[in-house]
Design a protein around this motif. Structure first.
Motif, short mmCIF file in Angstrom:
data_model
loop_
_atom_site.label_atom_id
_atom_site.label_comp_id
_atom_site.label_asym_id
_atom_site.label_seq_id
_atom_site.Cartn_x
_atom_site.Cartn_y
_atom_site.Cartn_z
N CYS A 126 0.31 85.00 23.72
CA CYS A 126 0.27 85.91 23.30
C CYS A 126 -0.73 85.44 22.21
N TYR A 180 0.43 85.89 18.61
CA TYR A 180 0.50 84.83 17.31
C TYR A 180 1.21 84.12 18.07
N CYS A 181 1.61 83.60 18.69
CA CYS A 181 2.18 82.25 19.07
C CYS A 181 1.74 81.52 20.25
N CYS A 191 3.67 88.89 22.48
CA CYS A 191 5.19 89.02 23.66
C CYS A 191 6.09 89.76 22.52
N CYS A 211 7.16 88.68 19.51
CA CYS A 211 6.23 88.65 17.62
C CYS A 211 5.95 90.07 17.89
ZN LIG Z 1 4.58 85.63 20.65
#
Ligand SMILES: [Zn+2]
Ligand SMILES: [Zn+2]
Length: 552
Positions: free
Chosen positions: A521, A523-524, A543, A546
């Motif tokens: 992902c 972001y995470c 994901c 996010c």
């Molecule tokens: Zn994520």
């Protein structure tokens, strides 16, 4: 139950049957397949002609017809009006079962005698140059359409009006070159959008109006490349954009491709209102696993392109199916197995092009029949005894539970829907399995090269629709239709430079991916599966959690 590992009989790769699949196979009464899911889908879709529209003649009356079925077909073709009439009786072709010979050989013999309709679909007005059209009006060179009007070069369209070059589209009006878009008006060159008006080159936007070349936007107006402008600034900037110039249009298409790679945040799956499911492009689905381009369904496994189905496994091209499996292009059916092109079929197996049948086995082109085998009528008791005998003979020969062989396909593989979803499949793979391949379609044709078309649509005169053009990709001849030319002129869009079927195939590339790839992902950094081949070069995959937080 534990997962079963098998070697696929077609591609020789290892594959797994999960306990969930085993439960579903048992529930529907299917033999567990010995080929992997992608090989099953390839096989199914090989029975679904994409074809090439051609003029032909009915084998019954000689009446002219437009069809996508091949002109060297192994079976007779009647106009669909004749096919639905009482002018002939499919029971006249009934055969006795011969226990000394393989069942599939006998079914193929029957298939080669019984007529098929030249076109799938019903309740249309002026849709001669269409296939798989339902309740539609004045559509042209389109396939798989329901309740559409004035649609040109459409492919899988529901409720679309006055639009051109669209694929997998729901409720659009006045749109051009769109893929997987919903409820939009005046949307051009866009993918994966919903509720957009007067926008071009949009990707994954919702509720936007008057935007150009934007991505992941919600509820915006007057944006260009995701930068907010005032109405006046926007209108001023748009003056420098001329989609009526082929060169300018190509530059914007290239910029769009670049943005998809570098800027767009791609959701791991493109599912909407879908719960407890694995796959992509699902809308309103619940508890579906390994399912793609599918709507309003529950408890489906290994299904590709369909809608409104429940408790099914291994289906392609389906509509209102229940408790059924291992079928291709079947609709409105219950407890149906190993069948193709059936509608309203119940408690039946190995049927082809049958309508409203109950308890039939190995029949072709029957309508409103019960207890038939190889198009012969039996009593209920005789039917049960003979059906059990055939199934036991088939089991001995290793036939039972297999989908009808490739040699029973309706067209060559390279003109089937399989070729849209699995263009990588090689001629050798198909030929080894007994299928057909027709690469002898080069012909000398008259027309101009598309490089000779004027750059600006304004420089193309109103007689241009009479000009034959030669597609540089296929060498096929094509024309710009009158309706198309006026749409292009009214909306200032350059003349398309390749054949309409090539355009459809190109649009379908982003919708035909069924293989998940491992991503992190953006972001995470969580491990996720995205249905985006690595060679597309998409840099940002998110994901679901996010994406919901960042984009919504
Ligand atoms: Zn994520
Ligand atoms: Zn395989």
């Amino acid at each position: 139950m534990t997962p079963e590992t098998k070697i696929c009989q077609n591609c020789k790769q290892e594959f797994t049957i999960t306990p969930t699949e085993l439960v579903q196979y048992n529930k529907i009464g299917l033999i567990v397949p010995d080929i992997c899911t992608p090989c099953r889908w390839k096989h199914h879709m090989a029975f679904w002609p994409f074809g090439k529209f051609r003029a032909g003649k009915s084998d019954l009356s000689g009446e002219k017809m437009i069809t996508i079925l091949p002109d060297n077909a192994r079976y007779p073709i009647y106009t669909s009006k004749e096919w639905y009439s009482d002018a002939w009786d499919p029971m006249d072709y009934g055969q006795d079962y011969d226990p000394s010979r393989p069942f599939f050989d006998q079914l193929k013999e029957l298939q080669e005698k019984v007529p098929r309709p030249h076109q799938q679909g019903a309740q249309n007005t002026d849709c001669d140059w269409c296939d798989d059209a339902w309740e539609s009006k004045n559509c042209y060179l389109s396939r798989s359409l329901v309740k559409c009007e004035n649609l040109l070069y459409g492919y899988r369209a529901f409720g679309v009006k006055d639009s051109i070059d669209i694929s997998h589209i729901y409720t659009l009006d006045q749109c051009y070159d769109c893929t997987y878009c919903f409820s939009s008006y005046h949307l051009f060159f866009s993918k994966n959008c919903r509720d957009c008006i007067d926008c071009s080159f949009m990707y994954d936007c919702r509720n936007c109006s008057n935007c150009f070349m934007c991505w992941n936007l919600r509820g915006k107006s007057y944006c260009i490349e995701n930068i907010q402008y005032t109405k006046e600034e926007y209108e001023e900037k748009m003056k420098s954009i001329n989609l009526g110039s082929h060169a300018d249009l190509e530059n914007h298409k290239n910029r769009y491709t670049e943005i998809l790679k570098k800027n767009v945040v791609h959701k791991e799956s493109f599912n909407v209102k879908t719960y407890n499911s694995i796959g992509t492009n699902m809308t309103n689905c619940n508890n579906c696993t390994n399912v793609f381009s599918w709507e309003d369904s529950e408890n489906c496994i290994n299904c590709l392109r369909g809608t409104k189905s429940k408790d099914c496994i291994d289906l392609t091209g389906s509509w209102f199916m229940e408790l059924s499996g291992n079928n291709s292009a079947c609709t409105n059916s219950y407890d149906l197995r190993y069948s193709i092109w059936c509608d309203g079929a119940k408690y039946s197996e190995y049927c082809d092009q049958c309508l409203e049948i109950d308890y039939c086995f190995g029949c072709v082109s029957l309508r409103k029949k019960k207890y038939c085998i190889l198009n012969k009528q039996y009593t209920k008791e005789e039917y049960e005894v003979l059906k059990d005998k055939i199934i036991s003979d088939m089991k001995e020969r290793g036939e039972y539970g297999k989908f009808p062989p490739y040699s029973m396909g309706l067209c060559s593989y390279d003109f089937s829907t399989s070729c849209i979803y699995f263009p990588e499949v090689a001629k050798d793979y198909v030929r080894q399995l007994g299928g057909y391949w027709d690469d002898a379609h080069d012909q000398k044709i008259e027309g101009i090269q598309t490089s000779e078309i004027p750059d600006l649509i304004n420089d193309v005169d109103s007689n241009f629709s009479k000009q034959a053009l030669i597609c540089p990709v296929t060498g096929w001849r094509y024309n710009i239709s009158d309706a198309e030319l006026s749409f292009l002129k009214n909306n200032n869009i350059a003349i398309p430079r390749v054949h309409f079927d090539v355009r459809t195939k190109n649009r379908m590339v982003t919708l035909s991916q069924t293989k998940g790839e491992a991503y992190k992902c953006t972001y995470c950094s969580k491990d996720i599966v995205g249905y985006y081949p690595k060679d597309w070069g998409y840099e940002k995959i998110s994901c679901d959690e996010c994406y919901l937080r960042e984009i919504a």
